[in-house]
Design a protein around this motif. Structure first.
Motif, PDB file in Angstrom:
ATOM      1  N   SER A   1      -1.127  -5.496  -7.967  1.00  8.92           N
ATOM      2  CA  SER A   1      -1.811  -4.083  -7.727  1.00  8.92           C
ATOM      3  C   SER A   1      -2.933  -3.901  -8.449  1.00  8.92           C
ATOM      4  N   THR A   2      -3.039  -4.320  -9.458  1.00 10.36           N
ATOM      5  CA  THR A   2      -4.405  -4.218 -10.139  1.00 10.36           C
ATOM      6  C   THR A   2      -5.495  -5.134  -9.455  1.00 10.36           C
ATOM      7  N   THR A   3      -4.994  -6.346  -8.815  1.00  4.52           N
ATOM      8  CA  THR A   3      -6.082  -7.078  -8.256  1.00  4.52           C
ATOM      9  C   THR A   3      -6.300  -6.319  -7.041  1.00  4.52           C
TER      10      THR A   3
ATOM     11  N   ASP B   1       8.549  -2.733  -9.736  1.00  9.96           N
ATOM     12  CA  ASP B   1       7.999  -1.822  -8.379  1.00  9.96           C
ATOM     13  C   ASP B   1       6.425  -1.965  -8.846  1.00  9.96           C
ATOM     14  N   ARG B   2       5.745  -2.790  -8.369  1.00 13.39           N
ATOM     15  CA  ARG B   2       4.024  -3.111  -8.645  1.00 13.39           C
ATOM     16  C   ARG B   2       4.214  -3.859  -9.872  1.00 13.39           C
ATOM     17  N   PHE B   3       2.964  -4.730  -9.945  1.00 14.82           N
ATOM     18  CA  PHE B   3       2.713  -5.623 -11.238  1.00 14.82           C
ATOM     19  C   PHE B   3       1.275  -6.087 -11.042  1.00 14.82           C
TER      20      PHE B   3
ATOM     21  N   GLY C   1       0.799  -1.255  -0.043  1.00 17.67           N
ATOM     22  CA  GLY C   1       0.007   0.168  -0.090  1.00 17.67           C
ATOM     23  C   GLY C   1       0.957   1.296   0.052  1.00 17.67           C
ATOM     24  N   GLU C   2       0.090   2.123   0.160  1.00 17.81           N
ATOM     25  CA  GLU C   2       0.740   3.632   0.182  1.00 17.81           C
ATOM     26  C   GLU C   2       1.839   3.644   1.179  1.00 17.81           C
ATOM     27  N   GLY C   3       3.143   4.416   0.828  1.00 22.07           N
ATOM     28  CA  GLY C   3       4.048   4.644   2.064  1.00 22.07           C
ATOM     29  C   GLY C   3       4.601   3.354   2.594  1.00 22.07           C
TER      30      GLY C   3
HETATM   31  P1  TMP Z   1       3.263   4.453  -6.964  1.00 23.89           P
HETATM   32  O1  TMP Z   1       2.490   4.977  -5.546  1.00 23.89           O
HETATM   33  O2  TMP Z   1       3.844   2.945  -6.510  1.00 23.89           O
HETATM   34  O3  TMP Z   1       3.844   4.960  -7.773  1.00 23.89           O
HETATM   35  O4  TMP Z   1       1.582   3.944  -7.511  1.00 23.89           O
HETATM   36  C1  TMP Z   1       0.874   4.485  -7.898  1.00 23.89           C
HETATM   37  C2  TMP Z   1      -0.419   4.517  -7.663  1.00 23.89           C
HETATM   38  O5  TMP Z   1      -1.205   3.609  -8.564  1.00 23.89           O
HETATM   39  C3  TMP Z   1      -0.668   3.500  -6.119  1.00 23.89           C
HETATM   40  O6  TMP Z   1      -1.557   4.353  -5.477  1.00 23.89           O
HETATM   41  C4  TMP Z   1      -1.103   2.221  -6.660  1.00 23.89           C
HETATM   42  C5  TMP Z   1      -1.974   2.558  -7.941  1.00 23.89           C
HETATM   43  N1  TMP Z   1      -2.094   1.412  -8.754  1.00 23.89           N
HETATM   44  C6  TMP Z   1      -3.368   0.776  -8.932  1.00 23.89           C
HETATM   45  O7  TMP Z   1      -4.336   1.216  -8.445  1.00 23.89           O
HETATM   46  N2  TMP Z   1      -3.219  -0.271  -9.931  1.00 23.89           N
HETATM   47  C7  TMP Z   1      -2.143  -0.833 -10.436  1.00 23.89           C
HETATM   48  O8  TMP Z   1      -2.206  -1.687 -11.263  1.00 23.89           O
HETATM   49  C8  TMP Z   1      -0.893  -0.150 -10.300  1.00 23.89           C
HETATM   50  C9  TMP Z   1       0.213  -0.793 -11.003  1.00 23.89           C
HETATM   51  C10 TMP Z   1      -0.837   0.980  -9.363  1.00 23.89           C
END
Ligand code: TMP
Length: 207
Positions: free
Chosen positions: A98-100, A93-95, A10-12
């Protein structure tokens, strides 16, 4: 030989810091590592990412899902798949998880549809290991300070659903997921991650 490592949370939660630290460590060991991130990692993806984070944008959940998928499809085809085919270690960094977590659990879109869209975007490429830095949304958002993007501005219940989604996914596939307590000191987190990655590197024949 190839290894695909993703960072989620999640965030942070500190995943970008840890992804960079792992990348630097691999490079210092002269291992063929590539570091990328989502949304972004390609010229097109960076533009999509900017649109998605702008807080003035009113984006429907379905549009959001498809935009993240579009960014991912480009990244998989241009960066991730070619690097894996060359035998590289790819850190993202995220894949798709994150969407699920965000569009599926957070926005409450149909999970089967989200999975279908993820499969289209990833071409069924899956990480060997998902490193999930777990943190309560209260603590994560407090670390963020005041300059919030469109996602960070969502209500707490949204972020709670995202976290629950991550926890559920990690419980469903315990062998693929490494869950790390993100309240631990940064150095300790790096050590836990390294222990796991080191093991995988040996298993895959990089060491
Ligand atoms: P970040 O904060 O890691 O740069 O990611 C950007 C934002 O996008 C973060 O709040 C999570 C969101 N996100 C989604 O909602 N779905 C996704 O598939 C991805 C990759 C990110």
């Amino acid at each position: 030989m190839s290894l695909f490592i993703t960072f989620e949370g999640g965030e942070g939660c500190g995943k970008s810091t840890q992804a960079h630290a792992l990348y630097r460590k691999l490079r210092r060991k002269n291992l063929p590592a590539v570091l990328t991130h989502e949304p972004g990692g390609t010229t097109l993806g960076e533009q999509i990412g900017k649109m998605l984070k702008r807080k003035t944008e009113n984006i429907h959940p379905q549009t959001e899902l498809l935009l993240f998928a579009a960014s991912r499809a480009q990244l998989v085809a241009d960066v991730i798949q070619p690097a894996l085919k060359e035998g590289k270690i790819v850190i993202c960094d995220r894949f798709s998880h994150s969407t699920t977590a965000y569009q599926g659990y957070g926005r409450e879109l149909d999970l089967a549809t989200v999975q279908m869209v993820n499969n289209l975007a990833t071409q069924y490429v899956k990480p060997n290991i998902v490193i999930f830095l777990d943190l309560s949304p209260e603590q994560g958002l407090a670390r963020r300070g005041k300059l919030l993007d469109r996602f960070e501005l969502q209500e707490l219940s949204f972020h709670r659903r995202v976290r629950q989604g991550y926890l559920k996914m990690s419980a469903e596939e315990p062998d693929r997921w490494l869950v790390v307590d993100a309240t631990l000191p940064k150095k300790k987190i790096s050590e836990i991650i390294w222990e796991k990655v080191n093991h995988l590197l040996a298993e895959k024949g990089y060491l």
